[in-house]
Design an enzyme around this catalytic site. Structure first.
Site, PDB file in Angstrom:
ATOM      1  N   LYS A 252      -2.449 -13.788   0.182  1.00 41.82           N
ATOM      2  CA  LYS A 252      -2.331 -12.523   0.933  1.00 41.82           C
ATOM      3  C   LYS A 252      -3.724 -12.058   1.305  1.00 41.82           C
ATOM      4  O   LYS A 252      -4.695 -12.334   0.584  1.00 41.82           O
ATOM      5  CB  LYS A 252      -1.659 -11.461   0.055  1.00 41.82           C
ATOM      6  CG  LYS A 252      -1.016 -10.346   0.839  1.00 41.82           C
ATOM      7  CD  LYS A 252       0.284 -10.856   1.405  1.00 41.82           C
ATOM      8  CE  LYS A 252       1.215  -9.812   1.896  1.00 41.82           C
ATOM      9  NZ  LYS A 252       2.596 -10.353   1.991  1.00 41.82           N
TER      10      LYS A 252
ATOM     11  N   GLY B 143      11.721   2.913   6.079  1.00 46.46           N
ATOM     12  CA  GLY B 143      10.736   2.147   6.846  1.00 46.46           C
ATOM     13  C   GLY B 143      11.314   1.802   8.205  1.00 46.46           C
ATOM     14  O   GLY B 143      12.468   1.387   8.305  1.00 46.46           O
TER      15      GLY B 143
ATOM     16  N   GLY C  40       9.222   0.053  10.667  1.00 45.68           N
ATOM     17  CA  GLY C  40       8.258  -0.836  11.327  1.00 45.68           C
ATOM     18  C   GLY C  40       9.018  -2.079  11.777  1.00 45.68           C
ATOM     19  O   GLY C  40      10.227  -2.017  12.025  1.00 45.68           O
ATOM     20  N   ASN C  41       8.334  -3.209  11.851  1.00 45.97           N
ATOM     21  CA  ASN C  41       8.999  -4.437  12.304  1.00 45.97           C
ATOM     22  C   ASN C  41      10.249  -4.742  11.472  1.00 45.97           C
ATOM     23  O   ASN C  41      11.333  -4.964  12.010  1.00 45.97           O
ATOM     24  CB  ASN C  41       8.007  -5.610  12.248  1.00 45.97           C
ATOM     25  CG  ASN C  41       8.711  -6.943  12.461  1.00 45.97           C
ATOM     26  OD1 ASN C  41       9.428  -7.417  11.583  1.00 45.97           O
ATOM     27  ND2 ASN C  41       8.543  -7.528  13.619  1.00 45.97           N
TER      28      ASN C  41
ATOM     29  N   GLY D 271      11.973  -2.801   9.093  1.00 42.10           N
ATOM     30  CA  GLY D 271      12.989  -1.744   9.015  1.00 42.10           C
ATOM     31  C   GLY D 271      13.748  -1.570  10.324  1.00 42.10           C
ATOM     32  O   GLY D 271      14.981  -1.444  10.326  1.00 42.10           O
TER      33      GLY D 271
HETATM   34  N1  GLU Z   1       4.226 -11.023   5.410  1.00 42.15           N
HETATM   35  C1  GLU Z   1       5.442 -11.745   5.183  1.00 42.15           C
HETATM   36  C2  GLU Z   1       5.820 -11.732   3.723  1.00 42.15           C
HETATM   37  O1  GLU Z   1       5.379 -10.914   2.962  1.00 42.15           O
HETATM   38  C3  GLU Z   1       5.419 -13.125   5.791  1.00 42.15           C
HETATM   39  C4  GLU Z   1       4.310 -14.010   5.368  1.00 42.15           C
HETATM   40  C5  GLU Z   1       4.164 -15.254   6.230  1.00 42.15           C
HETATM   41  O2  GLU Z   1       4.903 -15.389   7.180  1.00 42.15           O
HETATM   42  O3  GLU Z   1       3.284 -16.039   5.907  1.00 42.15           O
HETATM   43  O4  GLU Z   1       6.651 -12.495   3.297  1.00 42.15           O
END
Ligand code: GLU
Length: 415
Positions: free
Chosen positions: A105, A217, A219-220, A222
């Protein structure tokens, strides 16, 4: 984000399955630490001519199963411990869904809502300049997350490609479809989550047609959850919220009209025909399905005893703190855990990587069918183990995921 420490909570979930898997203390110690992390200071020229330094991170948690994968967040309250916790969650999520990927992350402490598009673009490009030696298509592949989107992924891919002197689609996922992105990626997290709800509804006796749904939420994740819940599963979405507050309508909200309204006003609040409520009130509504789809730690010991939903589906990462999780479980409330429920995003990210490597492009139908198949397989595995061992679905999910990572570490000869 509350004072609750997400990383500590994720480690507790890991411990919950250690005994079942006969994980030795040494092995557990390895899995309780990120393998690598990079802290960067990112100078960016602001529109007024001044230079501001932003703090950024990239945490590669565990790469036993393959190159690490996970989103990049731009958020004012970002902390390294939250990023570590989210990178750990990505590790277990990829493993549970049987992807040949580890977990990572990234994040930058900034408030994109108070920055111009130009400033955000310069920050996105500068972040990639700062982490370019750490990431790569066969090393660590970022994606969108909270407050980052497809256009930012395009800038980041472009910046990386300039540095390595060749177009490298595979370095990042969640790109626009016009630039190496996959069909279906935009709503994949929400769609995948609904496949899990559909399966769980059969097992818990919830009839989806007309089921009352509250979504925290917008956003994308929600907003797509609301749209898909209403249009594909005929649910009645009675409440949604964003960072400014929530709205409620007993007869259900018209989600398409609401999307147009938010586009115009910037928020869901004061939507004509609906009643304004707070985010806290939304979480405590008497509904069939509660979908936290925003940030971590929104359900804690402070409000867990007042949650009245029949089913909680974690579309966000870590929305329920570990002590609240235990309390809700003791009350017999089923929780569909994040590593299972919101895996659709990274699954379609993985499909995007496969398409990029093969210079291929699948149509939406193919992407969605493959997504559905993977979600249902994971649901059945988690559900069956949870039933067999008489443990919560989260513990069953962790047992499967951690077991796979342990096996890979042993096969590599690390332990
Ligand atoms: N941000 C998304 C998650 O938390 C997707 C991560 C990704 O596609 O690498 O699962």
């Amino acid at each position: 984000m509350s004072e609750q420490n997400l990383f500590e909570d994720v480690k507790k979930h890991l411990c919950s399955c250690s005994a079942d898997l006969q994980v030795t203390p040494n092995l557990e110690a390895i899995m309780k630490m990120p393998m690598r992390e990079l802290h960067v200071s990112i100078p960016v020229r602001m529109d007024d001519g001044s230079i501001r330094a932003f703090a950024g991170f990239r945490v590669q948690y565990n790469d036993a199963l393959g190159p690490t994968k996970g989103g990049i967040r731009f958020h004012p309250d970002e902390t390294i411990d939250t990023i570590r916790g989210l990178a750990a969650i990505m590790t277990w999520k990829c493993a549970l869904h049987n992807l040949p990927l580890g977990g990572a992350k990234g994040g930058v402490i900034c408030n994109p809502k108070k920055m111009s598009r130009g400033e955000i673009e310069r920050l996105a490009r500068a972040y990639i300049q700062a982490v370019c030696h750490f990431i790569g298509p066969d090393r660590d592949i970022p994606a969108p997350d909270v407050y980052t989107d497809a256009s930012m992924m395009a800038w980041m891919m472009d910046e990386y490609s300039k540095i390595v002197q060749k177009t490298t689609f595979g370095v990042i996922t969640g790109k626009p479809v016009s630039l190496g992105g996959s069909e279906g990626r935009e709503d994949a997290t929400a769609r995948g989550g609904w496949f899990i709800i559909r399966e769980a509804a059969k097992d818990t006796g919830i009839f989806l047609e007309g089921a009352r749904v509250a979504i925290q939420g917008f956003g994308n994740v929600g907003a797509n959850a609301a749209l898909i819940g209403q249009e594909l599963f005929s649910c009645t979405v009675v409440a949604v919220s964003d960072s400014r507050g929530g709205i409620y309508s007993r007869i259900g909200l018209d989600i398409r009209a609401l999307l147009a309204y938010k586009e115009k006003t910037g928020s869901v609040t004061d939507f004509p025909g609906a009643e304004n409520i707070t985010n806290d009130e939304l979480l405590e509504l008497e509904v069939d399905i509660l979908i936290p789809a925003a940030l971590e730690n929104v359900i804690t010991l402070d409000n867990a005893s007042r949650i009245k939903a029949r089913l909680i589906a974690e579309f966000a990462n870590g929305p329920v703190s570990s002590d609240a999780d235990a309390l809700l479980h003791s009350r017999g409330m089923p929780i569909l855990p994040d590593i299972l429920c919101n895996g659709g995003g990274v699954i379609v990210s993985y499909f995007e990587m496969v398409q990029n490597f093969n210079l291929d492009h699948w149509d939406a139908e193919e992407v969605n069918q493959r997504l559905e198949k993977k979600m249902v397989v994971a649901y059945k595995a988690v559900h069956d183990l949870s039933f067999k061992n008489n443990v919560p679905m989260r513990q069953a999910g962790y047992t499967i995921a951690v077991g796979r990572v342990v096996k890979a570490m042993k096969s590599r000869g690390w332990v």
